[in-house]
Design a protein around this motif. Structure first.
Motif, PDB file in Angstrom:
ATOM      1  N   LEU A 256       0.361 -20.028  -3.152  1.00 39.94           N
ATOM      2  CA  LEU A 256      -0.872 -20.136  -2.375  1.00 39.94           C
ATOM      3  C   LEU A 256      -1.162 -18.895  -1.545  1.00 39.94           C
ATOM      4  N   THR A 257      -0.296 -17.901  -1.619  1.00 38.40           N
ATOM      5  CA  THR A 257      -0.581 -16.615  -0.983  1.00 38.40           C
ATOM      6  C   THR A 257      -0.172 -15.511  -1.945  1.00 38.40           C
ATOM      7  N   THR A 258      -0.723 -14.337  -1.724  1.00 31.08           N
ATOM      8  CA  THR A 258      -0.288 -13.150  -2.451  1.00 31.08           C
ATOM      9  C   THR A 258      -0.493 -11.954  -1.535  1.00 31.08           C
ATOM     10  N   MET A 259       0.003 -10.803  -1.937  1.00 30.30           N
ATOM     11  CA  MET A 259      -0.061  -9.603  -1.102  1.00 30.30           C
ATOM     12  C   MET A 259      -0.690  -8.470  -1.888  1.00 30.30           C
ATOM     13  N   ALA A 260      -1.652  -7.810  -1.282  1.00 37.72           N
ATOM     14  CA  ALA A 260      -2.276  -6.650  -1.912  1.00 37.72           C
ATOM     15  C   ALA A 260      -1.289  -5.489  -1.930  1.00 37.72           C
ATOM     16  N   ALA A 261      -1.365  -4.690  -2.971  1.00 42.95           N
ATOM     17  CA  ALA A 261      -0.424  -3.596  -3.163  1.00 42.95           C
ATOM     18  C   ALA A 261      -0.775  -2.393  -2.296  1.00 42.95           C
ATOM     19  N   PHE A 262       0.224  -1.566  -2.013  1.00 41.44           N
ATOM     20  CA  PHE A 262       0.009  -0.311  -1.292  1.00 41.44           C
ATOM     21  C   PHE A 262      -0.803   0.688  -2.117  1.00 41.44           C
ATOM     22  N   ASN A 263      -0.591   0.657  -3.426  1.00 42.24           N
ATOM     23  CA  ASN A 263      -1.107   1.727  -4.275  1.00 42.24           C
ATOM     24  C   ASN A 263      -2.607   1.628  -4.493  1.00 42.24           C
ATOM     25  N   GLU A 264      -3.180   2.714  -4.935  1.00 43.30           N
ATOM     26  CA  GLU A 264      -4.543   2.704  -5.438  1.00 43.30           C
ATOM     27  C   GLU A 264      -4.505   2.487  -6.934  1.00 43.30           C
ATOM     28  N   ILE A 265      -5.613   2.018  -7.480  1.00 44.28           N
ATOM     29  CA  ILE A 265      -5.770   1.882  -8.929  1.00 44.28           C
ATOM     30  C   ILE A 265      -7.042   2.621  -9.322  1.00 44.28           C
ATOM     31  N   ASN A 266      -6.857   3.662 -10.089  1.00 42.64           N
ATOM     32  CA  ASN A 266      -7.995   4.457 -10.573  1.00 42.64           C
ATOM     33  C   ASN A 266      -8.902   4.911  -9.433  1.00 42.64           C
ATOM     34  N   GLY A 267      -8.277   5.346  -8.343  1.00 40.10           N
ATOM     35  CA  GLY A 267      -9.013   5.942  -7.241  1.00 40.10           C
ATOM     36  C   GLY A 267      -9.396   5.008  -6.125  1.00 40.10           C
ATOM     37  N   VAL A 268      -9.140   3.696  -6.273  1.00 46.43           N
ATOM     38  CA  VAL A 268      -9.501   2.741  -5.229  1.00 46.43           C
ATOM     39  C   VAL A 268      -8.233   2.052  -4.724  1.00 46.43           C
ATOM     40  N   PRO A 269      -7.868   2.227  -3.451  1.00 50.04           N
ATOM     41  CA  PRO A 269      -6.697   1.529  -2.915  1.00 50.04           C
ATOM     42  C   PRO A 269      -6.855   0.017  -3.061  1.00 50.04           C
ATOM     43  N   ALA A 270      -5.786  -0.654  -3.466  1.00 51.34           N
ATOM     44  CA  ALA A 270      -5.869  -2.097  -3.721  1.00 51.34           C
ATOM     45  C   ALA A 270      -6.365  -2.857  -2.505  1.00 51.34           C
ATOM     46  N   THR A 296       0.656  -2.633   7.419  1.00 56.73           N
ATOM     47  CA  THR A 296      -0.306  -1.619   7.891  1.00 56.73           C
ATOM     48  C   THR A 296      -1.107  -0.985   6.761  1.00 56.73           C
ATOM     49  N   ALA A 297      -1.193  -1.644   5.608  1.00 56.71           N
ATOM     50  CA  ALA A 297      -1.871  -1.033   4.464  1.00 56.71           C
ATOM     51  C   ALA A 297      -3.371  -0.876   4.704  1.00 56.71           C
ATOM     52  N   ASP A 298      -3.980  -1.774   5.494  1.00 58.66           N
ATOM     53  CA  ASP A 298      -5.404  -1.598   5.791  1.00 58.66           C
ATOM     54  C   ASP A 298      -5.622  -0.332   6.624  1.00 58.66           C
ATOM     55  N   GLU A 299      -4.773  -0.115   7.598  1.00 61.78           N
ATOM     56  CA  GLU A 299      -4.852   1.092   8.417  1.00 61.78           C
ATOM     57  C   GLU A 299      -4.664   2.350   7.581  1.00 61.78           C
ATOM     58  N   GLU A 300      -3.854   2.241   6.545  1.00 56.44           N
ATOM     59  CA  GLU A 300      -3.538   3.394   5.709  1.00 56.44           C
ATOM     60  C   GLU A 300      -4.686   3.804   4.793  1.00 56.44           C
ATOM     61  N   LEU A 301      -5.740   3.033   4.764  1.00 59.93           N
ATOM     62  CA  LEU A 301      -6.927   3.442   4.008  1.00 59.93           C
ATOM     63  C   LEU A 301      -7.504   4.748   4.546  1.00 59.93           C
ATOM     64  N   VAL A 302      -7.245   5.021   5.821  1.00 61.46           N
ATOM     65  CA  VAL A 302      -7.704   6.287   6.400  1.00 61.46           C
ATOM     66  C   VAL A 302      -6.918   7.439   5.801  1.00 61.46           C
ATOM     67  N   ALA A 303      -5.592   7.311   5.740  1.00 60.19           N
ATOM     68  CA  ALA A 303      -4.763   8.368   5.153  1.00 60.19           C
ATOM     69  C   ALA A 303      -5.046   8.537   3.666  1.00 60.19           C
ATOM     70  N   HIS A 304      -5.415   7.466   2.992  1.00 52.40           N
ATOM     71  CA  HIS A 304      -5.810   7.567   1.588  1.00 52.40           C
ATOM     72  C   HIS A 304      -7.039   8.459   1.410  1.00 52.40           C
ATOM     73  N   GLY A 305      -7.814   8.594   2.480  1.00 53.64           N
ATOM     74  CA  GLY A 305      -9.083   9.299   2.354  1.00 53.64           C
ATOM     75  C   GLY A 305     -10.183   8.393   1.833  1.00 53.64           C
ATOM     76  N   PHE A 306     -10.009   7.078   2.021  1.00 53.04           N
ATOM     77  CA  PHE A 306     -10.988   6.114   1.523  1.00 53.04           C
ATOM     78  C   PHE A 306     -11.821   5.526   2.655  1.00 53.04           C
ATOM     79  N   ALA A 307     -11.251   5.503   3.862  1.00 47.86           N
ATOM     80  CA  ALA A 307     -11.960   4.990   5.033  1.00 47.86           C
ATOM     81  C   ALA A 307     -12.145   6.108   6.049  1.00 47.86           C
ATOM     82  N   GLN A 308     -13.254   6.063   6.764  1.00 43.34           N
ATOM     83  CA  GLN A 308     -13.524   7.109   7.748  1.00 43.34           C
ATOM     84  C   GLN A 308     -12.609   6.999   8.957  1.00 43.34           C
ATOM     85  N   ASP A 309     -12.348   5.780   9.395  1.00 40.89           N
ATOM     86  CA  ASP A 309     -11.526   5.553  10.577  1.00 40.89           C
ATOM     87  C   ASP A 309     -10.996   4.124  10.511  1.00 40.89           C
ATOM     88  N   ASP A 310     -10.287   3.680  11.551  1.00 44.36           N
ATOM     89  CA  ASP A 310      -9.689   2.350  11.539  1.00 44.36           C
ATOM     90  C   ASP A 310     -10.734   1.246  11.447  1.00 44.36           C
TER      91      ASP A 310
END
Length: 755
Positions: A256-270, A296-310
């Protein structure tokens, strides 16, 4: 009244988001209770339910970077304000009760907390690492050990474990290979589903039911070059054929739960991938639970270069379908303003909160907020004799006999002198492997202790380290050589430390460390018979005195009862029956390497042919292939029979073979069935595991093994990412590994046209 899942759908953001749990999990009263709560909740309280933070109420074990850890007083204030929905990685009933009392009695709405933890292969009783246990090829064993883990974890005040890892791992350089079931899709799916059944039990409301969280969605095992947290560049066909099916089996088993991965897939972080987390997960796969971010994977979207800020990262994650933010605190900080500004619809937040509250209701938290918080259970259900006995059984079943030139088993009645040499000879610090931080290292049984307990005369065993894990010891090799010369048999306990496997432990060279290799070569030069006891969390490339030893056993990280289990195998008390869930390459540079690879247009025919798909320095094969594992007896397969060479579109064929134990000892074998589609609209692997069966036979005994195959077993992902089966010729093999075996063939025929 039980609601049908169709009654629990809402439309938002232009798409359909499933928010209802599977039929039978929730009653009408649960739904009404959740509806009433959501109607009363402020946006801050909703964001709080979507926030998971490290548990500071009780001893917190830090497997991750220390980001945003709060002291207990501050965390208590956050719980009191309704700003936390889940606490993780603390254990102990007393601390959990304190936290739950604050949530239930002091917060405005009294919504109970969910307590989660990384119970990957044991709480206090440590079982073999998942990769090791996968060597059993036995779903029943995996279910039984998961049940024991659940009993202990819930006794320690947990409701949920972040396991099993169902990532298919094709590159042994990746450190997290150790946490999954290996390189095969079929085996991973079967064992993952078994573990979920074991964790959760038959009734989610029982106090010993532990929610499972299959991870990491998706394709984490395909990170480029095996580099942790790396990118994944993958075709949609490969994603759907290799990396999604085990999740489908996990969800079908009731997760009934799952976890999104750290990695990106084809340029989009999971964590920000709406197509992955909503369209595929909720839409196509019909997942009905809620999604955690990874640490902290949502926060890491900034380091991915996918999000502008937190703030932007929080927006992207929640719109993608991440329901609960782990440890970053982004949701509680930014969701209220994101909703106020219109950047995130309130309906999207309500969907996420509803999913989370439904799961809390499903496990009975609203009716009994203190379930799994029983001090009496904490004193009686942890590290029990029954669990230790199961850990010993599982450890012995996990050992794979890779090679044996007649050296093993050792006959203790002969009184032979045994030299146990190597850094892991009497080591207790590296028995458990990674992700066992709740365990007490002082309660693990090392190899020397296990052997002394099993030998009639413990004085026949001498112990010499010879080297450290990563460095030589002054005079160590000389001492080891002297011990070897004085012995009749040498047991060489070498390999990886537990710090060399697991998260953030990607390695460019997957070999025995140089100091230990030098030790092995020196001991081999004495001419004494050597049995290598490998300790490791991945497949290794073996060389020199290790590869040429008379016997080699893959003993992985076996847990609390490692020493006893290894002694059971070495002395023949238990017959080895493990099979490799990963291929052992000849060289590190072959990675990524896996058995179900494609043939290419220039497959290798023999060792003399040039301009073929091979390396200039080694063959494109495995030293020890997937599915390989020897026993102390001699099993022979014959009489392969197919009920029909024509497989009709909506029918099945039965495949049978006889297996005979022609040796002098009772033993167990895992018989494996593989197929190959000779010609298809997409090139197909050289072999694919479809079925397996474990059989135990007395000397001279025979048994007929039966498998059934249908068109469904032959499907693959074709054009437009659709699963299809195509008429045509197929090869099949029934054997004892992914190489060789009895060979047969059949033809799949299309359904006749009507009229």
């Amino acid at each position: 009244m039980i609601l049908d899942r169709r009654d629990l759908l809402i439309r938002t953001l232009g798409g359909v988001l499933a928010i209802g749990l599977p039929r039978g999990v929730l009653a009408q009263t649960d739904v009404e209770r959740v509806d009433a709560l959501i109607a009363k909740m402020t946006i801050e309280e909703k964001a709080g339910q979507m926030t998971c933070l490290a548990d500071s109420f009780r001893p917190f074990n830090p497997p991750n970077p220390q980001v945003g850890i709060q002291d207990a007083r501050r965390l208590a204030d956050e719980v009191r304000k309704g700003r936390v929905g889940c606490l993780f990685n603390g254990i102990g009933v007393a601390g959990a009760r304190r936290a739950q009392e604050i949530a239930v009695r002091d917060s405005r709405l009294g919504i109970p907390l969910l307590f989660a933890g990384d119970v990957i292969h044991g709480l206090k009783t440590i079982f073999p690492v998942p990769l090791a246990e996968a060597s059993s090829f036995d779903p029943d064993l995996c279910q039984r050990t998961a049940r024991a883990m659940a009993v202990e974890a819930t006794a320690a005040g947990l409701h949920l474990t972040f396991a099993p890892m169902v990532d298919v791992a094709r590159d042994q350089r990746w450190g997290r290979v150790v946490e999954g079931a290996g390189e095969d899709v079929t085996l991973t799916g079967l064992l993952s589903a078994a573990r979920i059944r074991g964790f959760q039990g038959r009734d989610l409301r029982r106090d010993d039911s532990l929610l499972a969280c299959p991870k990491h969605f998706a394709a984490y095992g395909a990170v480029a070059a095996g580099l942790e947290y790396g990118n994944v560049d993958i075709s949609d066909e490969t994603l759907r054929e290799t990396h999604l099916p085990p999740f489908g089996q996990a969800f079908a088993a009731g997760a009934l739960t799952t976890m999104a991965a750290f990695n990106e897939i084809n340029g989009v972080p999971a964590t920000a991938d709406r197509e992955l987390l909503t369209d595929i997960l909720r839409g196509e796969m019909q997942f009905r639970g809620f999604v955690f971010s990874d640490y902290t994977a949502d926060e890491e979207l900034v380091a991915h270069g996918f999000a502008q800020d937190d703030r932007d990262a929080a927006r992207l994650a929640v719109l993608a379908g991440v329901d609960m933010s782990m440890q970053s605190g982004l949701y509680i900080r930014y969701l209220p303003d994101l909703v106020k500004s219109g950047a995130v619809p309130m309906a999207t937040v309500d969907v996420a909160v509803r999913r989370i509250l439904y799961v809390k209701a499903a496990i009975g938290l609203f009716d009994n907020p203190y379930r799994s918080l029983d001090e009496a259970a904490e004193k009686t259900r942890i590290f029990t004799p029954a669990h230790r006995a199961l850990a010993r059984e599982a450890a012995a079943r996990s050992v794979v006999l890779l090679k044996n030139d007649g050296l093993l088993p050792i006959d203790p009645a002969r009184g032979q002198k045994i030299a146990l040499i190597g850094p892991f000879a009497d080591d207790t610090a590296n028995l458990y492997g990674p992700w066992a931080f709740y365990g007490d290292p002082g309660k693990g049984v090392d190899i020397a202790t296990g052997l002394r307990a099993a030998l009639p005369d413990g004085a026949t065993l001498t112990v010499t380290h010879g080297s450290a894990v990563n460095a030589p010891i002054d005079g160590g090799i000389a001492q080891a050589v002297a011990a070897a010369k004085a012995a009749d048999i040498v047991l060489l306990a070498i390999g990886e430390s537990q710090a060399m496997s697991g998260e953030a432990q990607s390695r460019t060279v997957i070999e025995i460390p140089p100091a230990q290799q030098a030790l092995a070569d020196a001991v081999a030069a004495t001419g004494k018979p050597v049995a290598v006891l490998l300790r490791h969390g991945r497949a290794l490339a073996l060389h020199g005195g290790v590869a040429n030893a008379q016997a080699i056993l893959a003993t992985w990280f076996l847990g609390s009862q490692a020493g006893h289990a290894i002694a059971d195998i070495l002395l023949g008390r238990v017959d080895p029956s493990g099979k490799l869930p990963v291929s052992f390459p000849w060289e590190s540079g072959q990675e990524p390497f896996y058995y179900d690879r494609k043939s290419t247009g220039r497959p290798v025919v023999d060792d003399r042919t040039e301009y073929k798909a091979r390396y200039a320095t080694t063959d494109n094969s495995a030293r020890f292939p997937f599915g390989h594992g020897l026993t102390y007896t001699d099993f022979v397969l014959d009489r392969l029979t197919l009920s029909d060479t024509a497989l009709r579109w909506d029918a099945a064929i039965e495949v049978t073979a006889r297996i005979t134990n022609k040796g002098k000892r009772k033993g167990s074998e895992v018989v494996q069935l593989y197929t190959r589609d000779r010609v298809a609209s997409r090139t197909r692997p050289i072999r694919e595991l479809k079925r397996m069966a474990r059989v135990t036979l007395a000397p001279g005994e025979s048994r007929t093994i039966r498998f059934s195959l249908s068109r469904r077993d032959l499907e693959f992902v074709g054009a437009k990412s659709q699963r299809i089966a195509e008429p045509g010729a197929f090869d099949l093999w029934v054997g004892q590994s992914s190489v060789g075996g009895l060979k047969g063939a059949f033809t799949l025929y299309a359904l006749p046209e009507a009229g």
